[in-house]
Each structure stands twice: as C-alpha cells, then as structure tokens.
Design a protein around this motif. Sequence first.
Motif, PDB file in Angstrom:
ATOM      1  N   ASP A   8     -35.076 -11.213  -2.667  1.00  0.00           N
ATOM      2  CA  ASP A   8     -33.793 -10.582  -2.336  1.00  0.00           C
ATOM      3  C   ASP A   8     -33.651 -10.377  -0.824  1.00  0.00           C
ATOM      4  O   ASP A   8     -33.153  -9.356  -0.363  1.00  0.00           O
ATOM      5  N   GLY A   9     -34.137 -11.346  -0.052  1.00  0.00           N
ATOM      6  CA  GLY A   9     -34.019 -11.285   1.403  1.00  0.00           C
ATOM      7  C   GLY A   9     -35.019 -10.386   2.089  1.00  0.00           C
ATOM      8  O   GLY A   9     -34.987 -10.241   3.307  1.00  0.00           O
ATOM      9  N   LEU A  10     -35.930  -9.782   1.334  1.00  0.00           N
ATOM     10  CA  LEU A  10     -36.920  -8.888   1.917  1.00  0.00           C
ATOM     11  C   LEU A  10     -38.284  -9.572   1.962  1.00  0.00           C
ATOM     12  O   LEU A  10     -38.731 -10.157   0.983  1.00  0.00           O
ATOM     13  N   ASP A  11     -38.960  -9.472   3.101  1.00  0.00           N
ATOM     14  CA  ASP A  11     -40.298 -10.023   3.266  1.00  0.00           C
ATOM     15  C   ASP A  11     -41.289  -9.082   2.576  1.00  0.00           C
ATOM     16  O   ASP A  11     -41.581  -7.992   3.070  1.00  0.00           O
ATOM     17  N   ARG A  15     -43.276  -5.742   4.142  1.00  0.00           N
ATOM     18  CA  ARG A  15     -42.907  -4.431   3.587  1.00  0.00           C
ATOM     19  C   ARG A  15     -44.064  -3.783   2.841  1.00  0.00           C
ATOM     20  O   ARG A  15     -44.058  -2.584   2.597  1.00  0.00           O
ATOM     21  N   SER A  16     -45.072  -4.568   2.471  1.00  0.00           N
ATOM     22  CA  SER A  16     -46.204  -4.024   1.719  1.00  0.00           C
ATOM     23  C   SER A  16     -47.298  -3.466   2.613  1.00  0.00           C
ATOM     24  O   SER A  16     -48.032  -2.588   2.212  1.00  0.00           O
ATOM     25  N   GLY A  17     -47.433  -4.010   3.790  1.00  0.00           N
ATOM     26  CA  GLY A  17     -48.485  -3.554   4.701  1.00  0.00           C
ATOM     27  C   GLY A  17     -48.300  -4.182   6.056  1.00  0.00           C
ATOM     28  O   GLY A  17     -48.359  -5.389   6.192  1.00  0.00           O
ATOM     29  N   SER A  18     -48.056  -3.358   7.064  1.00  0.00           N
ATOM     30  CA  SER A  18     -47.715  -3.888   8.386  1.00  0.00           C
ATOM     31  C   SER A  18     -48.847  -4.676   9.014  1.00  0.00           C
ATOM     32  O   SER A  18     -48.626  -5.447   9.934  1.00  0.00           O
ATOM     33  N   ARG A  19     -50.065  -4.488   8.550  1.00  0.00           N
ATOM     34  CA  ARG A  19     -51.182  -5.225   9.136  1.00  0.00           C
ATOM     35  C   ARG A  19     -51.555  -6.456   8.314  1.00  0.00           C
ATOM     36  O   ARG A  19     -52.585  -7.053   8.532  1.00  0.00           O
ATOM     37  N   GLY A  79     -37.791  -1.459  -1.901  1.00  0.00           N
ATOM     38  CA  GLY A  79     -36.691  -2.397  -2.092  1.00  0.00           C
ATOM     39  C   GLY A  79     -35.511  -2.075  -1.205  1.00  0.00           C
ATOM     40  O   GLY A  79     -35.588  -1.247  -0.288  1.00  0.00           O
ATOM     41  N   LEU A  80     -34.392  -2.716  -1.476  1.00  0.00           N
ATOM     42  CA  LEU A  80     -33.183  -2.553  -0.664  1.00  0.00           C
ATOM     43  C   LEU A  80     -32.696  -1.110  -0.598  1.00  0.00           C
ATOM     44  O   LEU A  80     -32.218  -0.663   0.428  1.00  0.00           O
ATOM     45  N   GLU A  81     -32.799  -0.401  -1.689  1.00  0.00           N
ATOM     46  CA  GLU A  81     -32.302   0.974  -1.736  1.00  0.00           C
ATOM     47  C   GLU A  81     -33.408   2.000  -1.500  1.00  0.00           C
ATOM     48  O   GLU A  81     -33.223   3.185  -1.756  1.00  0.00           O
ATOM     49  N   GLY A  82     -34.587   1.531  -1.037  1.00  0.00           N
ATOM     50  CA  GLY A  82     -35.685   2.439  -0.763  1.00  0.00           C
ATOM     51  C   GLY A  82     -36.552   2.753  -1.966  1.00  0.00           C
ATOM     52  O   GLY A  82     -37.572   3.398  -1.837  1.00  0.00           O
ATOM     53  N   ARG A  83     -36.137   2.304  -3.145  1.00  0.00           N
ATOM     54  CA  ARG A  83     -36.950   2.514  -4.344  1.00  0.00           C
ATOM     55  C   ARG A  83     -38.109   1.526  -4.360  1.00  0.00           C
ATOM     56  O   ARG A  83     -37.972   0.388  -3.925  1.00  0.00           O
ATOM     57  N   VAL A  84     -39.227   1.957  -4.909  1.00  0.00           N
ATOM     58  CA  VAL A  84     -40.398   1.086  -4.982  1.00  0.00           C
ATOM     59  C   VAL A  84     -40.173  -0.011  -6.019  1.00  0.00           C
ATOM     60  O   VAL A  84     -39.779   0.268  -7.151  1.00  0.00           O
ATOM     61  N   VAL A  85     -40.414  -1.242  -5.611  1.00  0.00           N
ATOM     62  CA  VAL A  85     -40.315  -2.395  -6.507  1.00  0.00           C
ATOM     63  C   VAL A  85     -41.717  -2.668  -7.041  1.00  0.00           C
ATOM     64  O   VAL A  85     -42.653  -2.865  -6.268  1.00  0.00           O
TER      65      VAL A  85
END
Length: 118
Positions: A8-11, A15-19, A79-85
């Motif tokens: 859905d356009g999200l990496d 988003r799971s871990g910045s490192r 996710g897009l709305e801040g809820r955990v996917v």
Amino acid sequence: MHTYLFIDGLDVVARSGSRMAGLDPRRLLRPGGPLYPTDMPRTVDVAAQEQPEPGPGRLTIRVRLRGEMVIWSDLMYPGLEGRVVEEVRFRLEQYLGEVERAYAALKDQLVIPPSEPG
C-alpha cells in the motif's frame, strides 16, 4: 543491493526497523525462492540490521498460500492510519506477477558483459 518491500505504498522494512535493510533481491526473488508461497507456511528473513554495523537483528515474515491468496503474517509495522499491520493478503496471480516482474528487472540489471579475448 537491497530488496524494498512495499505494501500500500509503504516500505515495510523501513517502517519495521530504522536500522534494517532488505536482504539481497537475488536471494528473495529468485524463482522458487523464499517469497514464493507454498501450502506449508514458512518463516522468511527479509531484512537484517545494517546500522551502525551489521548485526543479529532480523525482520522475518511468515508466507503461506491459502487457495488463491498469499498471506504474509507476523508483521508489525505502522500502517497508513497508524494502526499496527499484522497480516496482509495478496491475490496469487498479482503477487506472482510482481515477484516475477521484479526478478526479471533484476536479471536485466545483472547482465555481465562478455569477457575480453586473450
């Protein structure tokens, strides 16, 4: 070279871990490779800790085939709305088409020029 996984356009990796950095696409996208779904669920490493140094941290997903749906579970990213996917579903035909398209693009980039005679 890293694999980027977008839903859905999200990496998902970012988003799971910045490192974290996605693992080598030649490993993940090859025909019959870890991202190809099977009836038996399997856990797949898709990313590893990279910053500040490579480390033991891993991002894994569970991939399985149920009928004509590919299911990725054990996710935990906002996710897009801040809820955990925690789970996503893909239509099998579209999913395989995207994996095969990405692998074909990768093969085109890895063309090795003929060696010099001599």
